[in-house]
Design a protein around this motif. Structure first.
Motif, PDB file in Angstrom:
ATOM      1  N   UNK A   1     -62.832  89.356-113.111  1.00 27.53           N
ATOM      2  CA  UNK A   1     -63.709  89.200-114.273  1.00 27.53           C
ATOM      3  C   UNK A   1     -62.949  89.370-115.577  1.00 27.53           C
ATOM      4  N   UNK A   2     -62.162  90.451-115.666  1.00 29.33           N
ATOM      5  CA  UNK A   2     -61.408  90.678-116.901  1.00 29.33           C
ATOM      6  C   UNK A   2     -60.354  89.595-117.103  1.00 29.33           C
ATOM      7  N   UNK A   3     -59.747  89.111-116.007  1.00 29.94           N
ATOM      8  CA  UNK A   3     -58.753  88.049-116.121  1.00 29.94           C
ATOM      9  C   UNK A   3     -59.358  86.745-116.600  1.00 29.94           C
ATOM     10  N   UNK A   4     -60.537  86.398-116.092  1.00 32.86           N
ATOM     11  CA  UNK A   4     -61.210  85.164-116.502  1.00 32.86           C
ATOM     12  C   UNK A   4     -61.619  85.229-117.971  1.00 32.86           C
ATOM     13  N   UNK A   5     -62.163  86.370-118.374  1.00 32.60           N
ATOM     14  CA  UNK A   5     -62.587  86.518-119.777  1.00 32.60           C
ATOM     15  C   UNK A   5     -61.386  86.421-120.714  1.00 32.60           C
TER      16      UNK A   5
ATOM     17  N   UNK B   1     -61.430  94.470-124.586  1.00 31.65           N
ATOM     18  CA  UNK B   1     -61.388  95.333-123.394  1.00 31.65           C
ATOM     19  C   UNK B   1     -60.754  94.603-122.213  1.00 31.65           C
ATOM     20  N   UNK B   2     -61.096  93.325-122.033  1.00 33.21           N
ATOM     21  CA  UNK B   2     -60.558  92.557-120.911  1.00 33.21           C
ATOM     22  C   UNK B   2     -59.046  92.407-121.034  1.00 33.21           C
ATOM     23  N   UNK B   3     -58.563  92.113-122.246  1.00 36.28           N
ATOM     24  CA  UNK B   3     -57.129  91.969-122.467  1.00 36.28           C
ATOM     25  C   UNK B   3     -56.393  93.281-122.198  1.00 36.28           C
ATOM     26  N   UNK B   4     -57.037  94.407-122.509  1.00 38.79           N
ATOM     27  CA  UNK B   4     -56.403  95.711-122.309  1.00 38.79           C
ATOM     28  C   UNK B   4     -56.403  96.145-120.846  1.00 38.79           C
ATOM     29  N   UNK B   5     -57.520  95.865-120.145  1.00 38.95           N
ATOM     30  CA  UNK B   5     -57.665  96.391-118.786  1.00 38.95           C
ATOM     31  C   UNK B   5     -57.149  95.456-117.703  1.00 38.95           C
TER      32      UNK B   5
ATOM     33  N   UNK C   1     -54.258  93.752-117.179  1.00 38.18           N
ATOM     34  CA  UNK C   1     -52.936  94.046-116.602  1.00 38.18           C
ATOM     35  C   UNK C   1     -52.931  95.308-115.746  1.00 38.18           C
ATOM     36  N   UNK C   2     -53.661  96.326-116.202  1.00 34.33           N
ATOM     37  CA  UNK C   2     -53.717  97.585-115.443  1.00 34.33           C
ATOM     38  C   UNK C   2     -54.391  97.362-114.095  1.00 34.33           C
ATOM     39  N   UNK C   3     -55.543  96.695-114.117  1.00 36.12           N
ATOM     40  CA  UNK C   3     -56.274  96.435-112.875  1.00 36.12           C
ATOM     41  C   UNK C   3     -55.469  95.559-111.929  1.00 36.12           C
ATOM     42  N   UNK C   4     -54.772  94.566-112.479  1.00 37.71           N
ATOM     43  CA  UNK C   4     -53.970  93.669-111.647  1.00 37.71           C
ATOM     44  C   UNK C   4     -52.831  94.419-110.957  1.00 37.71           C
ATOM     45  N   UNK C   5     -52.183  95.324-111.681  1.00 40.17           N
ATOM     46  CA  UNK C   5     -51.087  96.106-111.096  1.00 40.17           C
ATOM     47  C   UNK C   5     -51.623  97.027-110.004  1.00 40.17           C
ATOM     48  N   UNK C   6     -52.736  97.717-110.283  1.00 38.89           N
ATOM     49  CA  UNK C   6     -53.326  98.621-109.287  1.00 38.89           C
ATOM     50  C   UNK C   6     -53.730  97.854-108.042  1.00 38.89           C
ATOM     51  N   UNK C   7     -54.374  96.700-108.231  1.00 37.21           N
ATOM     52  CA  UNK C   7     -54.794  95.885-107.097  1.00 37.21           C
ATOM     53  C   UNK C   7     -53.587  95.418-106.291  1.00 37.21           C
ATOM     54  N   UNK C   8     -52.539  94.991-106.977  1.00 37.77           N
ATOM     55  CA  UNK C   8     -51.345  94.542-106.281  1.00 37.77           C
ATOM     56  C   UNK C   8     -50.685  95.639-105.474  1.00 37.77           C
ATOM     57  N   UNK C   9     -50.576  96.830-106.062  1.00 43.35           N
ATOM     58  CA  UNK C   9     -49.955  97.953-105.362  1.00 43.35           C
ATOM     59  C   UNK C   9     -50.778  98.375-104.152  1.00 43.35           C
TER      60      UNK C   9
END
Length: 265
Positions: free
Chosen positions: A14-18, A47-51, A53-61
């Motif tokens: 969601x944040x990536x699409x926004x 908020x989407x631009x800020x969160x 990258x963080x969410x993507x890294x956590x999901x990847x790990x």
């Protein structure tokens, strides 16, 4: 933990699409109007631009490197205690898609003695942890507290009586033994007076693409001996447990610093 993984995936998408949608379709027009109007970036985009990258890294790990789990039961005592927080290697048995757990890159297969996290076939919404005893094609038997693989009995060395603490105190008095699983000796518990003791005897032939798993707390573990299908399908594997990074049990006084950083036998 399936619900947490689902929420994490949805929030990341969601944040990536926004963020990407704004960058492609709205950011340029907003910049052109900036000279005429005091127009700020929408709060949702900020908020989407800020969160993202963080969410993507956590999901990847969590999905492809290592994921934390908490031990909720005594089925793997004495190797793992109630309140242990462990790390699970997510790429040891191949890379899998989040939520669906479908493998898209084959890397390796479980070895006998590995402690694995998986989704049991009769509870696919839960994460369980046991030890691999039988590999595809093996004949596994359990008789009189002894494990046999392909007709060969594991050897057992008595260590003494187990003294539990905290939420695991109920296992105090159990026999503590070392099970000489080939290449992976480890401690097990047997409790002659336990209400469920001396159950689970039988013999099973592990079909292709499946594994036979057991808990180290032999008289208090709902494992392959008792499942309707008896076997763990390969596609239900989540990863290989390898490290205890914390233990917290209020009944035992809180944090047990001696267990931090311990390898899983």
């Amino acid at each position: 933990m399936v619900w947490f993984e689902t929420i994490l995936v949805v929030l990341t998408l969601l944040t990536g699409i926004i963020w990407l949608g704004d960058k492609l379709f709205f950011a340029k027009a907003r910049a052109e109007r900036a000279g005429l109007l005091d127009e700020k970036e929408p709060l949702l985009v900020d908020y989407s631009r800020a969160f993202f990258p963080v969410l993507a890294v956590v999901l990847g790990l969590r999905s492809f490197v290592a994921e934390p789990f908490r031990i909720p039961s005594s089925s793997m005592m004495p190797s793992l205690l109630i309140g242990d927080f462990i790390l699970v290697n997510k790429y040891a048995y191949g890379l899998r898609m989040p939520i669906t757990n479908k493998k898209f890159l084959d890397i390796g297969e479980p070895k006998r003695g590995d402690v694995v996290v998986f989704r049991p076939p009769h509870h696919p919404d839960q994460d369980w942890i046991k030890r691999v005893v039988g590999l595809p094609g093996d004949t596994v038997a359990y008789r009189d507290n002894t494990v046999y693989v392909n007709g060969v009995a594991f050897k057992y060395r008595p260590i003494g009586q187990y003294v539990g603490k905290g939420k695991g105190a109920e296992m105090t008095g159990a026999d503590l033994l070392e099970e000489a699983l080939p290449g992976r000796p480890h401690p097990v518990l047997e409790h002659e007076d336990y209400p469920f003791g001396m159950q689970g005897d039988g013999e099973w032939v592990v079909p292709p693409g499946n594994y036979f798993v057991m808990g180290d707390n032999r008289d208090n573990s709902e494992d392959s001996r008792f499942w309707p299908t008896h076997f763990l399908p390969e596609e239900n594997l989540r990863g290989k447990a390898f490290l205890i990074w914390l233990n917290f049990d209020m009944d035992a006084g809180g944090v047990d610093f001696s267990r931090i950083g311990s390898n899983i036998p």
